[in-house]
Design an enzyme around this catalytic site. Structure first.
Site, PDB file in Angstrom:
ATOM      1  N   GLY A 188      -2.388   4.162   3.293  1.00 37.29           N
ATOM      2  CA  GLY A 188      -3.442   4.107   2.292  1.00 37.29           C
ATOM      3  C   GLY A 188      -4.512   3.084   2.631  1.00 37.29           C
ATOM      4  N   SER A 239       0.838  -1.195   0.000  1.00 41.69           N
ATOM      5  CA  SER A 239       0.000   0.000   0.000  1.00 41.69           C
ATOM      6  C   SER A 239       0.874   1.246   0.000  1.00 41.69           C
ATOM      7  CB  SER A 239      -0.900   0.029   1.235  1.00 41.69           C
ATOM      8  OG  SER A 239      -0.117   0.266   2.398  1.00 41.69           O
ATOM      9  N   ASP A 240       0.306   2.373  -0.446  1.00 41.80           N
ATOM     10  CA  ASP A 240       0.951   3.646  -0.189  1.00 41.80           C
ATOM     11  C   ASP A 240       0.819   3.911   1.308  1.00 41.80           C
ATOM     12  OD1 ASP A 240       2.249   6.047  -0.515  1.00 41.80           O
ATOM     13  OD2 ASP A 240       0.934   6.769  -2.110  1.00 41.80           O
ATOM     14  N   TRP A 241       1.601   4.843   1.820  1.00 41.21           N
ATOM     15  CA  TRP A 241       1.737   5.037   3.259  1.00 41.21           C
ATOM     16  C   TRP A 241       0.415   5.478   3.890  1.00 41.21           C
ATOM     17  CZ3 TRP A 241       5.172   2.484   1.459  1.00 41.21           C
ATOM     18  CH2 TRP A 241       6.388   2.213   2.071  1.00 41.21           C
TER      19      TRP A 241
END
Length: 799
Positions: free
Chosen positions: A305, A301-303
């Site tokens: 997210g 995942s993005d941070w």
């Protein structure tokens, strides 16, 4: 009794040691055996990272139950940061300042791996524990848009190879890049990280970068998957987009990169697509990415997210980054409650372990912390100069040696090497244009230069410090030289150079006024400098040190030459001087269109969407619930300008040289398409200077059953350095996929029968040679899955 207790303790230690020895070890036992030996707690920790210490954020609170922090931490600015497990925070970072790490399980031989920002260079702390006697600075390479402007995959792969060596030598396992979202709108705050408005150019550049980086035995994470084309409300934006537009524009680049370079990981994006967060969407992460494209790696995942860890696990988002204790608890509770099949959790753990097996950390690689920074700086200088785009030249460039130059513009003295946020790099130095020109032997107006340097010193002292690393402080207003200083400079100097600067980055998009458009001060100064020098019969050169497209049509007549340097990395001033002096013949071409005005941009009416809930205060980290409808459809960038006959200031693919080239002998393999169509064309340097040229192959397809763009880029190739009079024959191949468009009703790519026109050009608007071939019978490619369908039909624009 004491004797019995001693024996019992010894037996316990002995049996524990045997159990430890008998536990399957990663790399010796199969991955499935290692996963089978894990406890549920270990599995849950394996799919959740160890947290992230944002610069400026408070340390985790010490609580009675150290395993489960009760509250998130709140910074002094009011930003609420997700809870970090104090037990994880207590473990020293292997690479201080890196973006994140995974949990180690020593009893099973599983090490922690480290991931780091960002797309244009390693982002880590340059100084550790306050000791500046040893530093860990990194190379700021040219930003993605500049590298794409080279149209040279070999050059980009070379940069990637150097970048990868730096990643490896600093002890990092995976770099969080390259970024490869489409330039849908010029106001996108992170456009500098991304390559182009075109998916083919984007995919080819990303694949080259990935191959270069991963040749060092370290991994990449191509991002942000997918349709993450704005920063405004990025964590709560719902991107509403048609199946065809997704397939042809916003997924195609990722597909090319996956199939041509096998990145270790893919990073899911913050946004929703048609109502579902990308990190929670199995249709995106499993059906398309894995089943259709054959991706074998790991998805992270993005941070911070996404919202629902259990749904992320089910979707195939293997690793949640940077990770919080509540995410771990949610996964454990869901398995115990029967809401998450442990087999799905095992699947995700296996994906992660397969990547760990590839990593330097697993292989016990000893990081030197001594990358070849000097060699990489020289490569940055060369790559940036090769990629810069000459937009205008009316007998002004190159500037002869030892000329006297009056240097205007704040950015002439303070280089913008790259953008802000996670795409920024901690570099040891930057070379300004002033320094570059001096290094090249030019003589600068001392009084003018001194005025700028004193002004900037005073103004920089007044600038507010950014609250967080991704927050961009307001720029210093342009210095006003005054009439006397300007006239003196015009009298004493041979040339004027005026640098316009723009910066942007993570967390915020740009504005039209005073950003896309020039400020009133900039416009007035350009006019005044132009008038003063032209009265003396002298030239004005404008240099654009910018991260995103700006308006040029309103002021370009003031300039005799315009050099687009984008954001060139730490050696930027030397790179610019190399081009301005003629040491480097410019060969860059625009990877994104420059419109005449912002209102001409096809997405201008729809960007950045509308807010759905205005109650309460907006979370500065997450924004507000919003939606954006991609009514521009497939007509992004030049696809729109060409199809709707809208003139641009500078078209996609455009770029001048100090020499001239002629195209000839366009040859097709056959008058009719059968399996593939070879295309060849001869390029001849007809000028007086050695140089390189880009051959751009556009294709016009028959309309068939669906509307299509006037033309689409289907191939490109850059020549070697051609001496005056020298020729090179360039060869490219069109396959059935090159001819096809996505037919939503059939859920497959279809090449319509009819006449196709091959166009060889030096920009989307400047076509030099054309030739036709026919496709006798429609070709239907593989049947795909009916997925990512919007809830309602979108009223997309059509020519």
């Amino acid at each position: 009794m004491k004797w019995i207790s001693t024996i019992a303790a010894a037996l316990l230690l002995h049996t524990t040691g045997i159990a430890q020895e008998q536990a399957p070890q990663l790399g010796k036992a199969s991955v499935k055996q290692v996963v089978a030996a894990m406890t549920l707690e270990e599995k849950a920790k394996m799919v959740v990272g160890m947290g992230f210490r944002m610069p400026g954020a408070p340390a985790p609170a010490k609580q009675a139950n150290a395993e489960k922090p009760k509250t998130d931490s709140v910074s002094k600015e009011g930003f609420r940061l997700p809870a970090i497990d104090p037990a994880d925070a207590a473990i020293p970072e292997k690479v201080p300042g890196a973006a994140g790490r995974t949990h180690a399980i020593p009893r099973l031989g599983i090490p922690s791996i480290t991931v780091s920002d960002g797309p244009s260079g390693v982002r880590i702390n340059p100084i550790r524990n306050g000791d500046s006697s040893r530093t860990y600075y990194a190379t700021a390479f040219p930003v993605g848009t500049l590298l794409a402007s080279s149209w040279d995959t070999a050059l980009v792969q070379k940069v990637g190879t150097a970048f990868g060596a730096e990643i490896r030598d600093y002890g990092i396992d995976i770099i969080l890049g390259p970024g490869m979202n489409i330039h849908r709108n010029p106001l996108g705050g992170r456009n500098f990280e991304y390559y182009s408005e075109d998916p083919l150019l984007t995919g080819k550049m990303a694949a080259a970068m990935v191959r270069g980086i991963q040749s060092n035995g370290v991994g990449t994470s191509i991002k942000h998957f997918a349709a993450n084309n704005q920063e405004t409300n990025r964590n709560q934006i719902n991107t509403i987009v048609s199946e065809r537009t997704l397939r042809e524009i916003y997924l195609k680049g990722f597909e090319i990169a996956v199939k041509e370079s096998s990145p270790w990981t893919v990073m899911s994006s913050y946004n929703k697509i048609n109502g579902i967060y990308t990190s929670e969407n199995p249709e995106l992460l499993t059906t398309i990415l894995r089943n259709e494209w054959g991706f074998k790696g790991m998805v992270m995942s993005d941070w911070f997210g996404g919202r629902k860890p259990v749904e992320q696990m089910k979707a195939g988002n293997d690793l949640l980054m940077p990770g919080t204790r509540p995410q771990t608890d949610s996964i454990i509770d869901a398995v115990k409650a029967g809401k998450l099949d442990v087999k799905l959790l095992d699947r995700n753990v296996e994906k992660i372990l397969h990547i760990i097996l590839l990593s330097p950390s697993f292989k016990n690689f000893h990081a030197s912390d001594k990358p070849d920074l000097n060699g990489h700086a020289a490569l940055d200088r060369m790559a940036a100069a090769e990629s810069m785009v000459l937009l205008k030249n009316e007998n002004a460039l190159p500037v002869a040696a030892k000329k006297h130059i009056a240097l205007f513009g704040n950015t002439s003295y303070e280089l913008i090497a790259g953008g802000t946020g996670s795409g920024d790099v901690h570099k040891a130095y930057t070379v300004s244009l002033k320094q570059g020109l001096e290094n090249a032997g030019y003589v600068l107006s001392e009084k003018l230069t001194g005025s700028y340097e004193n002004f900037l010193k005073e103004e920089n002292a007044k600038r507010p410090k950014p609250r967080f690393f991704f927050m961009l402080p307001p720029p210093v207003p342009e210095m006003k030289p005054g009439a006397d200083l300007l006239n003196q400079a015009a009298e004493e100097s041979d040339f004027a150079i005026f640098t316009l600067g723009r910066n942007a980055g993570e967390g915020q998009d740009r504005k039209v006024e005073n950003d896309f458009n020039l400020t009133d001060v900039e416009a007035n100064q350009l006019r005044e400098v132009s008038e003063a020098f032209h009265k003396k019969g002298k030239k004005l050169i404008v240099v654009l040190n910018i991260g995103g497209v700006i308006e040029t049509a309103g002021w370009r007549d003031e300039a005799d030459a315009i050099l687009l340097a984008w954001q060139p990395g730490l050696e930027g001033g030397n790179s610019m001087a190399d081009v301005l002096s003629g040491k480097q013949n410019p060969s860059g071409k625009l990877a994104t269109s420059f419109p005449l005005q912002y209102d001409d941009v096809p997405s201008a009416k729809y960007f950045p969407g509308r807010v759905l809930d205005t109650t309460g205060s907006a979370n500065p980290m997450r924004g507000r619930p919003s939606e954006v409808i991609y009514e521009d459809g497939i007509y992004v960038g030049y696809r729109y300008y060409q199809s709707f006959h809208v003139k641009t200031a500078y078209p996609f693919g455009y770029g001048l040289s100090y020499t001239k080239f002629k195209f000839s002998n366009l040859t097709l393999g056959s008058p009719s398409f059968i399996n593939k169509m070879p295309v060849s064309v001869t390029v001849t340097n007809t000028g007086n200077v050695a140089g390189k040229e880009v051959v751009e192959l556009y294709l016009t397809a028959p309309s068939g059953k669906i509307n299509k763009p006037e033309e689409e880029l289907k191939g490109f190739s850059k020549t070697r350095l051609l001496k005056p009079g020298e020729s090179q024959t360039v060869q490219m191949v069109l396959d059935a996929a090159s001819l096809a468009s996505f037919n939503t009703s059939l859920t497959r790519w279809v090449a319509d029968a009819g006449t196709y026109q091959v166009k060889i050009g030096v920009s989307a608007e400047d076509i030099r040679l054309t030739k036709e071939f026919t496709l006798p019978k429609e070709i239907q490619l593989q049947k795909l899955n009916k997925v990512l369908v919007p809830a309602a039909e979108i009223d997309e624009m059509k020519p």
